[in-house]
Design a protein around this motif. Structure first.
Motif, PDB file in Angstrom:
ATOM      1  N   ALA A  79      63.246  -2.044  62.384  1.00  0.00           N
ATOM      2  CA  ALA A  79      64.635  -1.694  62.075  1.00  0.00           C
ATOM      3  C   ALA A  79      65.005  -0.350  62.687  1.00  0.00           C
ATOM      4  CB  ALA A  79      64.835  -1.666  60.561  1.00  0.00           C
ATOM      5  N   ALA A  80      64.078   0.615  62.599  1.00  0.00           N
ATOM      6  CA  ALA A  80      64.343   1.943  63.167  1.00  0.00           C
ATOM      7  C   ALA A  80      64.533   1.868  64.676  1.00  0.00           C
ATOM      8  CB  ALA A  80      63.194   2.892  62.822  1.00  0.00           C
ATOM      9  N   TYR A  81      63.779   0.988  65.350  1.00  0.00           N
ATOM     10  CA  TYR A  81      63.958   0.821  66.795  1.00  0.00           C
ATOM     11  C   TYR A  81      65.396   0.396  67.106  1.00  0.00           C
ATOM     12  CZ  TYR A  81      63.616  -1.009  71.523  1.00  0.00           C
ATOM     13  OH  TYR A  81      63.852  -1.244  72.856  1.00  0.00           O
ATOM     14  N   LEU A  82      65.883  -0.603  66.382  1.00  0.00           N
ATOM     15  CA  LEU A  82      67.249  -1.086  66.621  1.00  0.00           C
ATOM     16  C   LEU A  82      68.278   0.008  66.332  1.00  0.00           C
ATOM     17  CD1 LEU A  82      67.103  -4.675  65.073  1.00  0.00           C
ATOM     18  CD2 LEU A  82      67.090  -4.055  67.496  1.00  0.00           C
ATOM     19  N   GLU A  83      68.127   0.666  65.206  1.00  0.00           N
ATOM     20  CA  GLU A  83      69.069   1.722  64.839  1.00  0.00           C
ATOM     21  C   GLU A  83      69.050   2.858  65.864  1.00  0.00           C
ATOM     22  OE1 GLU A  83      68.032   2.922  60.868  1.00  0.00           O
ATOM     23  OE2 GLU A  83      67.885   0.835  60.205  1.00  0.00           O
ATOM     24  N   GLU A 109      62.076   5.962  74.678  1.00  0.00           N
ATOM     25  CA  GLU A 109      61.818   6.915  73.597  1.00  0.00           C
ATOM     26  C   GLU A 109      61.621   6.187  72.276  1.00  0.00           C
ATOM     27  OE1 GLU A 109      63.716  11.150  72.060  1.00  0.00           O
ATOM     28  OE2 GLU A 109      65.052   9.627  72.901  1.00  0.00           O
ATOM     29  N   ALA A 110      62.458   5.181  72.026  1.00  0.00           N
ATOM     30  CA  ALA A 110      62.341   4.417  70.788  1.00  0.00           C
ATOM     31  C   ALA A 110      61.029   3.642  70.734  1.00  0.00           C
ATOM     32  CB  ALA A 110      63.523   3.463  70.640  1.00  0.00           C
ATOM     33  N   ARG A 111      60.613   3.076  71.862  1.00  0.00           N
ATOM     34  CA  ARG A 111      59.329   2.363  71.884  1.00  0.00           C
ATOM     35  C   ARG A 111      58.177   3.308  71.556  1.00  0.00           C
ATOM     36  NH1 ARG A 111      61.504  -0.412  76.357  1.00  0.00           N
ATOM     37  NH2 ARG A 111      60.498   1.062  77.788  1.00  0.00           N
ATOM     38  N   ARG A 112      58.243   4.515  72.098  1.00  0.00           N
ATOM     39  CA  ARG A 112      57.178   5.488  71.851  1.00  0.00           C
ATOM     40  C   ARG A 112      57.138   5.898  70.384  1.00  0.00           C
ATOM     41  NH1 ARG A 112      57.437  10.945  71.895  1.00  0.00           N
ATOM     42  NH2 ARG A 112      59.479  10.943  72.915  1.00  0.00           N
ATOM     43  N   LEU A 113      58.284   6.036  69.756  1.00  0.00           N
ATOM     44  CA  LEU A 113      58.348   6.523  68.379  1.00  0.00           C
ATOM     45  C   LEU A 113      58.232   5.420  67.329  1.00  0.00           C
ATOM     46  CD1 LEU A 113      61.227   9.131  68.799  1.00  0.00           C
ATOM     47  CD2 LEU A 113      58.805   9.630  68.435  1.00  0.00           C
ATOM     48  N   PHE A 114      58.803   4.251  67.636  1.00  0.00           N
ATOM     49  CA  PHE A 114      58.925   3.214  66.608  1.00  0.00           C
ATOM     50  C   PHE A 114      58.271   1.881  66.959  1.00  0.00           C
ATOM     51  CE2 PHE A 114      62.905   5.810  66.539  1.00  0.00           C
ATOM     52  CZ  PHE A 114      62.582   6.570  65.417  1.00  0.00           C
ATOM     53  N   GLY A 115      57.863   1.692  68.204  1.00  0.00           N
ATOM     54  CA  GLY A 115      57.280   0.416  68.575  1.00  0.00           C
ATOM     55  C   GLY A 115      58.288  -0.489  69.250  1.00  0.00           C
ATOM     56  N   LYS A 116      58.093  -1.786  69.102  1.00  0.00           N
ATOM     57  CA  LYS A 116      58.873  -2.742  69.880  1.00  0.00           C
ATOM     58  C   LYS A 116      60.137  -3.219  69.156  1.00  0.00           C
ATOM     59  CE  LYS A 116      56.073  -6.684  68.325  1.00  0.00           C
ATOM     60  NZ  LYS A 116      57.105  -7.408  67.592  1.00  0.00           N
TER      61      LYS A 116
END
Length: 204
Positions: free
Chosen positions: A148-152, A163-170
């Motif tokens: 959910a955090a990746y999408l947000e 950046e989102a992949r690095r922090l939150f995954g896929k």
């Protein structure tokens, strides 16, 4: 003023009056003082990402918890009602303590986490869950939370995909229609209503 009196006065103020009329003690929360209507009302008015999201409305914690439960069901179609309820309530303490962003939590000591843990335990007991969830359920909810955090992050909070992949995954891979709906911040009234409806569906 003595240190003892200061501590006593501080403790006497460690509660919040809810719209239901309940008075919730933050240091020693009782499950009897927890109402789902208060949780829904509060979470619908707490902003994720410190309000740094696009759209006419905040992206509320209520909407986020619904998204997390949706991601969990997408990733684990056979998840039982107990797991779905736990996912829906995973951020419920924030109806009292707000949504503190992770970077700020990292610079604090353990007091915030201790208060959050006690509140979540009381919330779990109130709605028939164990105060501490089995590790496999906790890990499944954390995975859905990261999805959910990746999408947000990518669609609302200005993060690049790398950046989102690095922090939150896929990317959790939700359907386009579900994704569009959840990535449009709702009004507080809609978030509150949908949270209560989903709670009613999973709390049996």
């Amino acid at each position: 003023m003595t240190a003892k009196k200061t501590a006593r006065d501080a403790q006497s103020r460690a509660w919040q009056r809810m719209l239901s009329g309940r008075r919730l003690d933050l240091l020693d929360p009782s499950p009897l003082d927890i109402e789902i209507a208060d949780i829904a009302h509060g979470l619908a008015r707490v902003a994720r990402w410190n309000g740094q999201t696009i759209g006419a409305h905040i992206f509320s914690v209520a909407q986020h918890t619904l998204l997390v439960e949706t991601v969990l069901r997408h990733e684990m179609p056979r998840a039982d009602q107990r797991m779905r309820l736990a996912a829906l309530l995973h951020d419920a303490p924030e109806y009292v303590i707000g949504d503190m962003i992770s970077p700020f939590k990292a610079v604090l000591d353990g007091h915030y986490k201790a208060v959050e843990k006690r509140l979540l335990g009381a919330i779990h007991i109130r709605f028939g869950l164990p105060p501490v969830l089995p590790d496999e359920i906790t890990q499944a909810i954390k995975a859905a939370d990261r999805g959910a955090a990746y999408l947000e992050a990518t669609e609302l909070a200005g993060f690049s995909e790398s950046e989102a992949r690095r922090l939150f995954g896929k990317d959790p891979g939700l359907s386009d229609s579900v994704r569009r709906d959840y990535m449009t911040p709702w009004t507080a009234a809609r978030a509150e209503k949908q949270f209560l409806e989903r709670f009613g569906a999973v709390f049996a």
